[in-house]
Design an enzyme around this catalytic site. Structure first.
Site, PDB file in Angstrom:
ATOM      1  N   HIS A   1      16.413 -52.444  62.080  1.00  0.00           N
ATOM      2  CA  HIS A   1      17.407 -51.362  62.028  1.00  0.00           C
ATOM      3  C   HIS A   1      17.273 -50.445  63.241  1.00  0.00           C
ATOM      4  CE1 HIS A   1      19.019 -51.613  57.681  1.00  0.00           C
ATOM      5  NE2 HIS A   1      18.505 -52.779  58.034  1.00  0.00           N
TER       6      HIS A   1
ATOM      7  N   GLU B   1      26.066 -57.605  53.624  1.00  0.00           N
ATOM      8  CA  GLU B   1      24.814 -57.363  52.896  1.00  0.00           C
ATOM      9  C   GLU B   1      24.329 -55.939  53.118  1.00  0.00           C
ATOM     10  OE1 GLU B   1      20.335 -57.253  52.430  1.00  0.00           O
ATOM     11  OE2 GLU B   1      21.594 -56.760  54.154  1.00  0.00           O
ATOM     12  N   GLU B   2      24.472 -55.439  54.341  1.00  0.00           N
ATOM     13  CA  GLU B   2      23.919 -54.132  54.692  1.00  0.00           C
ATOM     14  C   GLU B   2      24.626 -52.972  53.990  1.00  0.00           C
ATOM     15  OE1 GLU B   2      21.244 -53.700  56.138  1.00  0.00           O
ATOM     16  OE2 GLU B   2      20.833 -55.358  57.498  1.00  0.00           O
TER      17      GLU B   2
END
Length: 372
Positions: free
Chosen positions: A337, A227-228
């Site tokens: 993050h 996803e990232e």
């Protein structure tokens, strides 16, 4: 004496036995799993969903657990991505320093002087992120250090030892070193990778909450990959689930910290999960959005609302085939993050309760009525 009492309380808190959900969160967050390297997290997903439903993997590595209720349709997809942000080895210098490249989004200011774990064919090793010391920077002392100017110090001064004895090679996974811990009043949790292991945990716990209940549909609890780096696993896993309705689960930016105005980020930790009214990858399906809001009210589950400027798996899922009614629901989180993020237990529990309540209502007639 007061300071000593505080230390004693802290140690008592740390020594408290974890409950089942805390153990699950600890297990998931402490596992390494970058985009494309999600194997350890997938193994935990498979172990935790054993006996809950039928397992299927796509060819990128996303995993789906299908739990069939009293009917095989409608098909409801719950998606949480298994990957976390981190780095991979780019090169090793003759004097043993590792240069790296990010996988996923990193702000360079949170990276320096942090411990990391480098996973190699010979084992895992601790390193420290470093750069040229500020004492030697002169006029550049107040400038932001660029990621390409950083390195990882393995505590070795010989590149050959790093590559041959430690087994470090190009492409090896580098992950923040950060343990799960309960802090504050006992409801705040810190760990790496709450983005997005908290959603993976919510998928698993929702499947468990449905055990013994006659839900009128088939639920696909999915752990997606990559996803990232572009919502890739959400695309392929949608072909496995073939959903009629989808809930993309992620973290959202908690705005209850100094320096953030409510119009920038309105989510607050401990005030319930948040329904996204917009992100850069998806405008929520309006009928499904309102259905979520109404269900939360009926169940007396607090539900926040917010906008997020990033993207989520919902951005790929809602475009599958002819389109899938999709919304994104988030757990508010601070410091995402980075090496250490934070969530609140109540938000997690309420998300699971909300998802279970939604699933119990999504029969064929209700699902058909949500279509445009």
């Amino acid at each position: 004496m007061l300071y000593l009492n505080r230390i004693k309380q802290s140690r008592t808190s740390e020594g408290t036995a974890l409950d089942s959900r805390e153990r699950l969160l600890k297990r998931l967050t402490e596992a390494p799993g970058l985009p494309g390297y999600e194997g350890p997290v997938r193994d935990i997903f498979l172990d935790e969903t054993d006996g809950l439903g039928d397992i299927e993997l796509d060819r990128l590595g996303s995993v789906s657990c299908k739990k069939t209720g009293t009917a095989d349709s409608p098909r409801i997809m719950l998606a949480g991505h298994m990957d976390e942000v981190g780095w991979i080895v780019r090169s090793v210098s003759d004097d043993g320093y590792i240069k790296f490249r990010p996988l996923g989004g990193w702000w360079s200011q949170v990276m320096l002087a942090q411990r990391v774990t480098v996973y190699t064919r010979n084992g895992s090793y601790t390193g420290v992120t470093g750069s040229k010391p500020p004492h030697l920077l002169g006029d550049k002392r107040n400038s932001v250090v660029k990621i390409e100017d950083m390195y990882i110090d393995m505590g070795v001064s010989d590149g050959k030892y790093v590559t041959e004895e430690m087994g470090v090679q190009i492409g090896d996974m580098i992950v923040p070193k950060s343990e799960f811990e309960i802090v504050g009043d006992g409801k705040f949790y810190v760990a790496k990778a709450f983005d997005n292991r908290v959603a993976v945990a919510a998928v698993i716990e929702t499947l468990r909450a449905l055990e013994g209940k006659e839900h009128p549909n088939a639920v696909f609890g999915v752990g997606t990959v990559q996803e990232e780096v572009g919502l890739r696993g959400a695309r392929t896993s949608s072909w496995v689930a073939q959903p009629d309705i989808a809930f993309s689960l992620d973290v959202g930016i908690a705005g209850d910290v100094p320096g953030i105005n409510s119009y920038e980020a309105s989510m607050k930790m401990g005030k319930g999960p948040a329904l996204l009214y917009y992100d850069n990858s998806i405008i929520p399906h309006l009928n499904l959005r309102d259905f979520v809001v109404d269900t939360a009210k009926e169940e007396e589950i607090p539900l926040q609302s917010d906008f997020v400027m990033g993207g989520t798996d919902g951005g790929a899922i809602h475009l599958h085939q002819r389109g899938v009614p999709t919304v994104t629901i988030c757990v508010p989180s601070r410091h995402i993050h980075s090496h250490t993020s934070m969530i609140h237990r109540d938000d997690f529990d309420q998300l699971v309760s909300l998802l279970a309540a939604l699933i119990m209502r999504l029969d064929s007639k209700t699902t058909a009525g949500l279509q445009y």
